[in-house]
Structures are given as structure tokens and as C-alpha cells.
Design a protein around this motif. Structure first.
Motif, mmCIF file in Angstrom:
data_model
loop_
_atom_site.group_PDB
_atom_site.id
_atom_site.type_symbol
_atom_site.label_atom_id
_atom_site.label_comp_id
_atom_site.label_asym_id
_atom_site.label_seq_id
_atom_site.Cartn_x
_atom_site.Cartn_y
_atom_site.Cartn_z
ATOM 1 N N CYS A 103 -10.442 12.329 15.163
ATOM 2 C CA CYS A 103 -9.502 12.750 14.118
ATOM 3 C C CYS A 103 -8.088 12.945 14.657
ATOM 4 C CB CYS A 103 -9.978 14.055 13.480
ATOM 5 S SG CYS A 103 -11.554 13.942 12.631
ATOM 6 N N VAL A 104 -7.929 12.917 15.971
ATOM 7 C CA VAL A 104 -6.642 13.194 16.616
ATOM 8 C C VAL A 104 -5.984 11.887 17.035
ATOM 9 C CG1 VAL A 104 -5.504 14.333 18.561
ATOM 10 C CG2 VAL A 104 -7.401 15.470 17.384
ATOM 11 N N ASN A 105 -4.746 11.694 16.626
ATOM 12 C CA ASN A 105 -4.025 10.464 16.975
ATOM 13 C C ASN A 105 -3.313 10.548 18.320
ATOM 14 O OD1 ASN A 105 -3.621 10.820 13.703
ATOM 15 N ND2 ASN A 105 -4.207 8.770 14.318
ATOM 16 N N ARG A 106 -2.754 11.738 18.613
ATOM 17 C CA ARG A 106 -2.033 11.907 19.877
ATOM 18 C C ARG A 106 -2.239 13.315 20.407
ATOM 19 N NH1 ARG A 106 3.892 11.562 19.559
ATOM 20 N NH2 ARG A 106 3.786 11.674 17.277
ATOM 21 N N VAL A 107 -2.037 13.460 21.715
ATOM 22 C CA VAL A 107 -2.130 14.767 22.360
ATOM 23 C C VAL A 107 -0.862 14.996 23.164
ATOM 24 C CG1 VAL A 107 -3.406 16.209 23.998
ATOM 25 C CG2 VAL A 107 -4.647 14.631 22.509
ATOM 26 N N VAL A 108 -0.295 16.189 23.045
ATOM 27 C CA VAL A 108 0.862 16.579 23.842
ATOM 28 C C VAL A 108 0.501 17.866 24.565
ATOM 29 C CG1 VAL A 108 1.909 17.878 21.940
ATOM 30 C CG2 VAL A 108 3.335 17.058 23.807
ATOM 31 N N VAL A 111 11.253 22.349 21.937
ATOM 32 C CA VAL A 111 11.880 22.450 20.621
ATOM 33 C C VAL A 111 12.600 21.145 20.271
ATOM 34 C CG1 VAL A 111 13.730 23.589 19.310
ATOM 35 C CG2 VAL A 111 12.083 24.963 20.605
ATOM 36 N N ARG A 112 13.299 20.585 21.229
ATOM 37 C CA ARG A 112 13.997 19.314 20.983
ATOM 38 C C ARG A 112 12.997 18.217 20.633
ATOM 39 N NH1 ARG A 112 18.002 18.089 25.841
ATOM 40 N NH2 ARG A 112 16.129 18.690 27.002
ATOM 41 N N TRP A 113 11.866 18.222 21.327
ATOM 42 C CA TRP A 113 10.814 17.233 21.022
ATOM 43 C C TRP A 113 10.295 17.437 19.603
ATOM 44 C CZ3 TRP A 113 5.581 18.036 19.944
ATOM 45 C CH2 TRP A 113 4.806 16.875 19.857
ATOM 46 N N LEU A 114 10.063 18.685 19.201
ATOM 47 C CA LEU A 114 9.602 18.960 17.844
ATOM 48 C C LEU A 114 10.591 18.445 16.812
ATOM 49 C CD1 LEU A 114 8.266 22.634 18.221
ATOM 50 C CD2 LEU A 114 6.892 20.603 17.743
ATOM 51 N N ARG A 115 11.879 18.667 17.044
ATOM 52 C CA ARG A 115 12.899 18.225 16.088
ATOM 53 C C ARG A 115 12.932 16.696 15.995
ATOM 54 N NH1 ARG A 115 16.288 21.531 13.770
ATOM 55 N NH2 ARG A 115 16.274 23.749 14.340
ATOM 56 N N LYS A 116 12.732 16.057 17.120
ATOM 57 C CA LYS A 116 12.709 14.595 17.128
ATOM 58 C C LYS A 116 11.501 14.047 16.360
ATOM 59 C CE LYS A 116 12.498 10.675 20.331
ATOM 60 N NZ LYS A 116 12.409 10.265 21.768
ATOM 61 N N GLU A 117 10.351 14.720 16.493
ATOM 62 C CA GLU A 117 9.125 14.253 15.855
ATOM 63 C C GLU A 117 9.118 14.478 14.344
ATOM 64 O OE1 GLU A 117 6.324 12.764 16.976
ATOM 65 O OE2 GLU A 117 7.054 12.541 19.031
ATOM 66 N N LYS A 118 9.848 15.511 13.872
ATOM 67 C CA LYS A 118 9.942 15.804 12.436
ATOM 68 C C LYS A 118 8.550 16.036 11.803
ATOM 69 C CE LYS A 118 14.331 13.434 11.499
ATOM 70 N NZ LYS A 118 14.718 13.243 12.902
ATOM 71 N N GLY A 168 11.819 24.367 15.869
ATOM 72 C CA GLY A 168 11.651 22.915 15.902
ATOM 73 C C GLY A 168 11.677 22.253 14.544
ATOM 74 N N GLY A 169 11.890 23.044 13.507
ATOM 75 C CA GLY A 169 12.079 22.460 12.186
ATOM 76 C C GLY A 169 10.821 22.034 11.468
ATOM 77 N N VAL A 170 9.648 22.535 11.888
ATOM 78 C CA VAL A 170 8.417 22.193 11.169
ATOM 79 C C VAL A 170 8.448 22.902 9.809
ATOM 80 C CG1 VAL A 170 5.908 22.184 11.218
ATOM 81 C CG2 VAL A 170 7.197 21.996 13.359
ATOM 82 N N ARG A 171 8.353 22.134 8.752
ATOM 83 C CA ARG A 171 8.639 22.686 7.422
ATOM 84 C C ARG A 171 7.576 23.675 6.947
ATOM 85 N NH1 ARG A 171 9.940 17.433 3.878
ATOM 86 N NH2 ARG A 171 7.953 16.833 4.815
ATOM 87 N N GLU A 172 6.297 23.381 7.201
ATOM 88 C CA GLU A 172 5.223 24.276 6.750
ATOM 89 C C GLU A 172 4.437 24.755 7.958
ATOM 90 O OE1 GLU A 172 1.440 24.370 3.637
ATOM 91 O OE2 GLU A 172 2.923 22.762 3.537
ATOM 92 N N ARG A 173 4.363 26.078 8.107
ATOM 93 C CA ARG A 173 3.760 26.667 9.312
ATOM 94 C C ARG A 173 2.620 27.597 8.885
ATOM 95 N NH1 ARG A 173 9.084 26.702 9.309
ATOM 96 N NH2 ARG A 173 9.248 28.933 8.790
#
Length: 326
Positions: free
Chosen positions: A50-55, A73-80, A100-105
Motif C-alpha cells: 500500500c506504500v508507494n515511497r518511504v522517506v 520542512v523544505r522537502w515537505l513544501r516541495k512535495e505538497k 511544511g504546508g500539509v493542508r490536513e493534519r
């Protein structure tokens, strides 16, 4: 939709999260799911279909500094990311997803996180199994929770072939294979090696079992002590010789896995093996095995002067007989 999941930090916890991850994928079948986890759990998470990528995110080491957190945080903002599910209860992780701008937490409202989360879920009583603790988070967040709550660990055909070669090279009889897993991340969760040795002798005397000792390289001394303490049994140690996928494949070939509360116990349950779990200071109602095979738990009666050693090997054999595990 792009979804981030922050896992917890231990193998067992990550395996307990597999039903919840299935729920997320079923509710958002077209989404890209990215899991953030610590290095020790990376291999398990990567195996989840079910997982596409792992960081990797490791607050204690690689992301300890302010600069490293800012980089995340910069990575999160880039990933949107559109949404994050915080299975980990860390304040820092929640705060970073805000920055990081994640809209729903989505997460439990622990450690002052209520104002950071867009969907803060009340952290009610935790006296429930971890599997249901994670599933309840999703249910209370409005997701449809309609999957079986069994835990899952997947291994590849290559893992299975490698495990079979290893077992064959050690001269083990796959038709009568039983795994003994003595290690754990805490000493007070381990059944003493001499009790394992006595049980090994009883298994050979009564059932003619072919015995294998599993564990990592740090368990090699423990395995050596077990082997020296046996009288009739001749268990073979695989400690330090298996990767996680190999270990899962070995367990899948076993008629029974006997283990204390540990990551390998939950890997064994996750591949559908019959498991007999020996618990002491931890509560099996919260952390017991949840696999598709038989999941039997023996709880030590711990008092002021007692220990895991209070579990008698004869009692273990009686339960093996009664439950027809062999």
C-alpha cells in the motif's frame, strides 16, 4: 491526492500499523502514499504494497539538529502533501507538517498538539490493542474502517529461496521446523536461555522437532548459551544470518514460532505463522500478536521477586499439547 504517514519507531509498532495503512489505501485508492519512518523500520515499510515511497526521518540522529529539521520542512513544501496521518504522537512531527504546508493534519491530540492538527482526535483511554488504537484514529477521523485487523509482513520469492537454501544448508527438516526466538529489546522481556533450552529438549523428546534459533547478531551469545544448556536437542542458530525478509520466510516455513515480546514475534505473526508468545512486563492485551495463524499468549505472573523465568517449560508444553500447535 498525496498522503504522508508518520509511523512509530519500532518494528512491532510498524507491523501493528499495517491494518490502518490498508484502511487509508482503501479509502484513497488513487492516492500516492508516502511513509516517514526511522531507519530500523525502513525495510518493513518498503515491503508494504500500500506504500508507494518511504522517506527517513530520525529525530534522535539524522534530524536532531535545527538545520536538518528545516531541510525536512523544505522537502515537505516541495512535495505538497494534501494530508498527513500522524501515527507517531510526537509534537515535533506534527509541528513540522504544519510548517511544511500539509493542508490536513490528522492525529491524536497529545502533547499540546490540538492547535497544530486540523483534525485533532481526542486521545481517549489507551487500554486497547495498538492495532485498534491506530484503526480508531482513522474511524474517528471519518474514514471507512472495514478491513480485517490482522497484521501483515510480506517477503519476496527471492527471500523465500534464500531462506530455504539457508535452512537446507543447516540440515534442518522443514516438515518439523520450530523456531525459538529468545531476544528482545529489553532484558526483562526475555525468557531465560536455560528455560528455552529445557523447552528445546522437551520438544525434541515429545515431537522430534527440528529446532532453529532466530535473532540478530547481538543475540549470538544468547543462542550459544542456549545450545550449551541443552541435553538432547541440537538447535541450529541463524542469529545474524538473516535479513528481515529472510526471517519472515523462515517463520513462514515453521510449524510454530516461540518468542518473547519482540519485533520478530510480530514478523512471525505477520506472515501467518502459528505463534506462542511469552509475555512478562508488557501487556499482551495491548501488544500481543495479531496474525492470521494461531496466536497463543502465556503471561508470566510477575511479582516483586519474580521474573520471566517464572514461566515453566512444562507449562509451555502443556499449552502446546492442549492447543494442538504441533
Amino acid at each position: 491526492m498525496k498522503i504522508l504517514i508518520f509511523t512509530k519507531n519500532w518494528l512491532g509498532d510498524v507491523i501493528f500499523e499495517t491494518p490502518a495503512i490498508r484502511v487509508i489505501k482503501r479509502n484513497y485508492p488513487e492516492s500516492e502514499i508516502v511513509c516517514a519512518t526511522v531507519p530500523r523500520c525502513e525495510e518493513i515499510v518498503k515491503r508494504n504494497p500500500c506504500v508507494n515511497r518511504v522517506v527517513l526521518f530520525d529525530e534522535r540522529y539524522s534530524h536532531k539538529s535545527f538545520g536538518a529539521k528545516f531541510g525536512f520542512v523544505r522537502w515537505l513544501r516541495k512535495e505538497k502533501f494534501d494530508k498527513v496521518f500522524l501515527f507517531h504522537r510526537s509534537f515535533t512531527r506534527a509541528f513540522l507538517t504544519l510548517l511544511g504546508g500539509v493542508r490536513e493534519r490528522v492525529g491524536y491530540a497529545t502533547k499540546g498538539r490540538g492547535l497544530i492538527l486540523t483534525k485533532p482526535i481526542p486521545n481517549d483511554r489507551e487500554d486497547k490493542h495498538r492495532v485498534y488504537y491506530f484503526l480508531d484514529l482513522l474511524k474517528k477521523a471519518g474514514l471507512r474502517v472495514d478491513v480485517d485487523p490482522y497484521c501483515e509482513f510480506l517477503f519476496s520469492e527471492e527471500d523465500d529461496n534464500r531462506a530455504c537454501r539457508l535452512l537446507s544448508d543447516k540440515g534442518l527438516d522443514l516438515s518439523r521446523l520450530v523456531a525459538l526466538n529468545p531476544g528482545s529489546n529489553r532484558a526483562n522481556k526475555r525468557w531465560p536461555f536455560y528455560q528455552f533450552a529445557r523447552l528445546a529438549d522437551l520438544l525434541v523428546e515429545r515431537y522430534g522437532c527440528s529446532l532453529v534459533i532466530t535473532g540478530n547478531s547481538q543475540d549470538e551469545a544468547l543462542a550459544t548459551d542456549m545450545i550449551h544448556a541443552t541435553r538432547r536437542a541440537k538447535p541450529v542458530s541463524l542469529c545474524g544470518n538473516t535479513r528481515l525478509g529472510d526471517l519472515g520466510a523462515v517463520f513462514s516455513r515453521c510449524r510454530l514460532v516461540i518468542s518473547g515480546d519482540s519485533g520478530p514475534l510480530h514478523i512471525a505473526a505477520g506472515v501467518g505463522a502459528n505463534v506462542l508468545a511469552l509475555f512478562g512486563p508488557t501487556d499482551p492485551r495491548l501488544f500481543g500478536p495479531m496474525g492470521r495463524g494461531k496466536n497463543i499468549v502465556i503471561k508470566a505472573e510477575l511479582h516483586k521477586d519474580s521474573s520471566m523465568g517464572s514461566i515453566d517449560p512444562v507449562r509451555v508444553m502443556d499449552i502446546i499439547d492442549r492447543e494442538k500447535l504441533l
